[in-house]
Design a protein around this motif. Structure first.
Motif, short mmCIF file in Angstrom:
data_model
loop_
_atom_site.label_atom_id
_atom_site.label_comp_id
_atom_site.label_asym_id
_atom_site.label_seq_id
_atom_site.Cartn_x
_atom_site.Cartn_y
_atom_site.Cartn_z
N LEU A 57 0.82 -1.21 0.00
CA LEU A 57 0.00 0.00 0.00
C LEU A 57 0.86 1.27 0.00
O LEU A 57 0.51 2.27 -0.64
N PHE A 58 2.00 1.20 0.67
CA PHE A 58 2.91 2.35 0.67
C PHE A 58 3.49 2.59 -0.73
O PHE A 58 3.57 3.73 -1.19
N ILE A 59 3.88 1.50 -1.41
CA ILE A 59 4.41 1.64 -2.78
C ILE A 59 3.34 2.22 -3.70
O ILE A 59 3.62 3.09 -4.54
N SER A 60 2.09 1.73 -3.55
CA SER A 60 0.99 2.25 -4.38
C SER A 60 0.77 3.74 -4.14
O SER A 60 0.60 4.53 -5.08
N GLU A 61 0.81 4.14 -2.88
CA GLU A 61 0.62 5.56 -2.55
C GLU A 61 1.80 6.39 -3.04
O GLU A 61 1.61 7.54 -3.50
N LEU A 62 3.00 5.84 -3.01
CA LEU A 62 4.19 6.55 -3.48
C LEU A 62 4.11 6.78 -4.99
O LEU A 62 4.48 7.85 -5.49
N ARG A 63 3.62 5.78 -5.73
CA ARG A 63 3.47 5.92 -7.18
C ARG A 63 2.47 7.02 -7.51
O ARG A 63 2.68 7.81 -8.44
N LEU A 64 1.36 7.05 -6.77
CA LEU A 64 0.38 8.11 -7.00
C LEU A 64 0.96 9.49 -6.70
O LEU A 64 0.64 10.47 -7.38
N TYR A 65 1.84 9.55 -5.71
CA TYR A 65 2.44 10.83 -5.35
C TYR A 65 3.45 11.28 -6.41
O TYR A 65 3.53 12.47 -6.75
N LEU A 66 4.22 10.33 -6.96
CA LEU A 66 5.26 10.68 -7.93
C LEU A 66 4.68 10.96 -9.32
O LEU A 66 5.29 11.68 -10.10
N HIS A 67 3.53 10.35 -9.64
CA HIS A 67 2.94 10.55 -10.96
C HIS A 67 1.83 11.60 -10.89
O HIS A 67 1.20 11.81 -9.85
N ALA A 68 1.62 12.24 -12.06
CA ALA A 68 0.60 13.29 -12.14
C ALA A 68 -0.80 12.68 -12.12
O ALA A 68 -1.03 11.59 -12.65
N VAL A 69 -1.71 13.38 -11.51
CA VAL A 69 -3.12 12.98 -11.52
C VAL A 69 -3.90 14.00 -12.36
O VAL A 69 -3.51 15.17 -12.45
N THR A 70 -4.96 13.54 -12.99
CA THR A 70 -5.73 14.40 -13.88
C THR A 70 -7.08 14.73 -13.26
O THR A 70 -7.83 13.84 -12.86
N GLU A 71 -7.36 16.02 -13.19
CA GLU A 71 -8.64 16.49 -12.66
C GLU A 71 -9.55 16.89 -13.83
O GLU A 71 -9.12 17.58 -14.75
N THR A 72 -10.78 16.42 -13.82
CA THR A 72 -11.73 16.66 -14.90
C THR A 72 -12.82 17.62 -14.44
O THR A 72 -13.38 17.45 -13.35
N LYS A 73 -13.13 18.61 -15.29
CA LYS A 73 -14.20 19.55 -14.99
C LYS A 73 -15.05 19.77 -16.24
O LYS A 73 -14.57 19.65 -17.37
N LEU A 74 -16.31 20.11 -16.02
CA LEU A 74 -17.22 20.47 -17.10
C LEU A 74 -17.60 21.94 -16.95
O LEU A 74 -18.04 22.38 -15.88
N VAL A 75 -17.40 22.70 -18.04
CA VAL A 75 -17.74 24.12 -18.03
C VAL A 75 -18.50 24.45 -19.31
O VAL A 75 -18.48 23.70 -20.28
N VAL A 76 -19.18 25.58 -19.31
CA VAL A 76 -19.88 26.04 -20.51
C VAL A 76 -18.86 26.61 -21.50
O VAL A 76 -17.98 27.38 -21.13
N ASP A 77 -18.98 26.19 -22.75
CA ASP A 77 -18.05 26.66 -23.79
C ASP A 77 -18.49 28.05 -24.27
O ASP A 77 -19.53 28.18 -24.92
N THR A 78 -17.71 29.04 -23.95
CA THR A 78 -18.04 30.42 -24.34
C THR A 78 -17.14 30.94 -25.46
O THR A 78 -17.18 32.12 -25.79
N SER A 79 -16.32 30.07 -26.05
CA SER A 79 -15.40 30.50 -27.11
C SER A 79 -16.18 30.85 -28.37
O SER A 79 -17.20 30.23 -28.69
N ARG A 80 -15.68 31.83 -29.10
CA ARG A 80 -16.32 32.28 -30.34
C ARG A 80 -15.25 32.55 -31.39
O ARG A 80 -14.12 32.89 -31.08
N GLY A 81 -15.67 32.40 -32.64
CA GLY A 81 -14.80 32.77 -33.76
C GLY A 81 -13.61 31.84 -33.98
O GLY A 81 -12.66 32.22 -34.66
N GLU A 82 -13.66 30.64 -33.42
CA GLU A 82 -12.55 29.72 -33.60
C GLU A 82 -12.79 28.84 -34.83
O GLU A 82 -13.90 28.77 -35.37
N THR A 83 -11.73 28.15 -35.25
CA THR A 83 -11.85 27.20 -36.35
C THR A 83 -11.73 25.78 -35.81
O THR A 83 -11.22 25.56 -34.71
N LEU A 84 -12.20 24.84 -36.59
CA LEU A 84 -12.18 23.43 -36.21
C LEU A 84 -11.34 22.68 -37.22
O LEU A 84 -11.60 22.75 -38.42
N ARG A 85 -10.31 21.99 -36.74
CA ARG A 85 -9.45 21.21 -37.63
C ARG A 85 -9.93 19.75 -37.63
O ARG A 85 -10.07 19.13 -36.57
#
Length: 389
Positions: free
Chosen positions: A42-70
């Motif tokens: 469990l200590f090794i697992s916690e150490l790996r989580l500490y050394l590696h990046a974690v990703t936080e996900t959020k949902l927001v309203v898209d207010t961007s305008r005038g952009e292009t789509l590739r």
């Protein structure tokens, strides 16, 4: 001073027991080894989580305008030749990109899928020697070539010096080119012969489109497209074919740049046509996505979901345009992914919780086993005493 130390000694929450009162057991030793291994894992697992990046996900309203789509694509048509295949894009704002040729590469494929030729679309027209001039005579060595547009000229100075330019002039007029053999440029360039030579070939088309960030569609279809009576039409007459096989494989399709963890649901999708006529449609919901990595570098991209539908026509009745259509719409919700590290205090708290939790549970388990063994042993001794009496 001794009184102060005595008071502190009375505050000791961890009273010590003389070693003479310890009772070491086999079960206690096994539980100690197992709990130590569990704490270490469990200590090794916690150490790996500490050394590696974690990703936080959020949902927001898209207010961007005038952009292009590739839009990045790589699609293979095993039964449509490159000379037939064209790409169009249009959106709800009314903007159209007909017979798109820039930033696109076509590869001719044989019946086994092997590459015959790779060229950028619109490049490589053969040279015409002594073509027919607009005034009717043949080109002399001291004249500048100016071919006829066969009635599709906008002004008297317009020239159509190749079959492609004649077809483009007809497209702008909203006309179909019914018989390329009567067009001098097409006849000399061997337009129909090239179509016959490529019969049975396939085509791999890849590249990208830059479109407005609004709902729209792009499609791959045979024939040159044009507008007629406010309708989008493809000129299929020059190919003199009764049916078109739009079987295809999507090697790659994405909207925007790649970002870590991106999944494109259409990559590797293959479909085979079993009817003479039909239109294959993909309905795509594009979700704007922003990915920020641990170094604060931001990637503006998109994810998408998709549903599919095949529209088949009755035999002998071509009511819909044969082709592969991608209809896309934009979601008003934007997804943001942000990479970050777990704080050291959070890591330290979790390590203490692991050590304390495992130690407490193992202590409870050891106590249960120890007292259980003693109770069983006592009952056995009582039973033996009764038997002796």
């Amino acid at each position: 001073m001794d009184g102060l130390f005595g008071k502190l000694r009375n505050l000791d929450a961890y009273p010590k027991i003389n070693e003479d009162f310890y009772s070491r057991t086999l079960s206690g030793g096994i539980i100690t080894i197992v709990s130590s291994i569990v704490m270490f894992l469990l200590f090794i697992s916690e150490l790996r989580l500490y050394l590696h990046a974690v990703t936080e996900t959020k949902l927001v309203v898209d207010t961007s305008r005038g952009e292009t789509l590739r839009i990045n694509f790589d699609v293979t048509f095993p039964a449509l030749s490159c000379s037939m295949l064209s790409l169009d894009a249009m959106d709800i704002s009314g903007e159209e990109h007909l017979d798109v040729r820039h930033d696109i590469i076509k590869k001719r494929l044989d019946s086994h899928g092997n590459i015959i030729e790779s060229r950028q679309d619109g490049i490589g027209s053969p040279k015409i020697e002594k073509p027919l001039q607009r005034h009717g005579g043949r080109l002399d060595h001291n004249e500048t070539y100016c071919g006829s547009c066969y009635g599709a000229e906008v002004s008297d100075e317009d020239c159509c010096n190749s079959c492609e330019e004649v077809r483009e002039a007809y497209r702008k007029k909203g006309w179909g080119l019914s018989d390329p053999e009567i067009i001098d440029q097409c006849k000399r360039e061997g337009f129909l012969q090239r179509i016959k030579d490529e019969d049975g070939e396939g085509c791999n088309i890849y590249g990208f489109l830059e479109v407005k960030k609004v709902a729209g569609n792009f499609h791959f279809a045979p024939g040159k497209s044009f507008q007629q009576s406010n309708m989008h039409v493809h000129d299929l007459l020059p190919y003199q074919k009764e049916s078109f096989n739009i079987s295809h494989k999507i090697n790659k399709l994405s909207f925007g740049e790649y970002f870590p963890g991106a999944i494109n649901p259409l990559d590797g999708v293959q479909w085979v046509q079993h009817t003479p006529y039909g239109m294959y449609q993909y309905f795509i919901k594009v979700v704007p996505t922003v990915y920020t990595d641990i170094r604060d570098r931001t990637i503006q991209s998109n994810q998408f979901s998709v549903t599919e539908h095949f529209r088949s026509d009755d035999i002998g009745r071509l009511q819909s345009l044969p082709g592969v259509f991608f209809f896309y719409d934009l979601s008003p919700i934007k997804v943001t992914f942000t990479e970050g590290h777990v704080s050291f205090l959070h890591f330290l708290t979790n390590v203490c919780a692991i050590v304390g939790g495992v130690f407490t549970v193992s202590g409870i388990l050891d106590s249960f086993i120890y007292h259980g063994q003693r109770a069983i042993k006592k009952k056995i001794e009582i039973g033996n005493g009764i038997d002796k009496l």
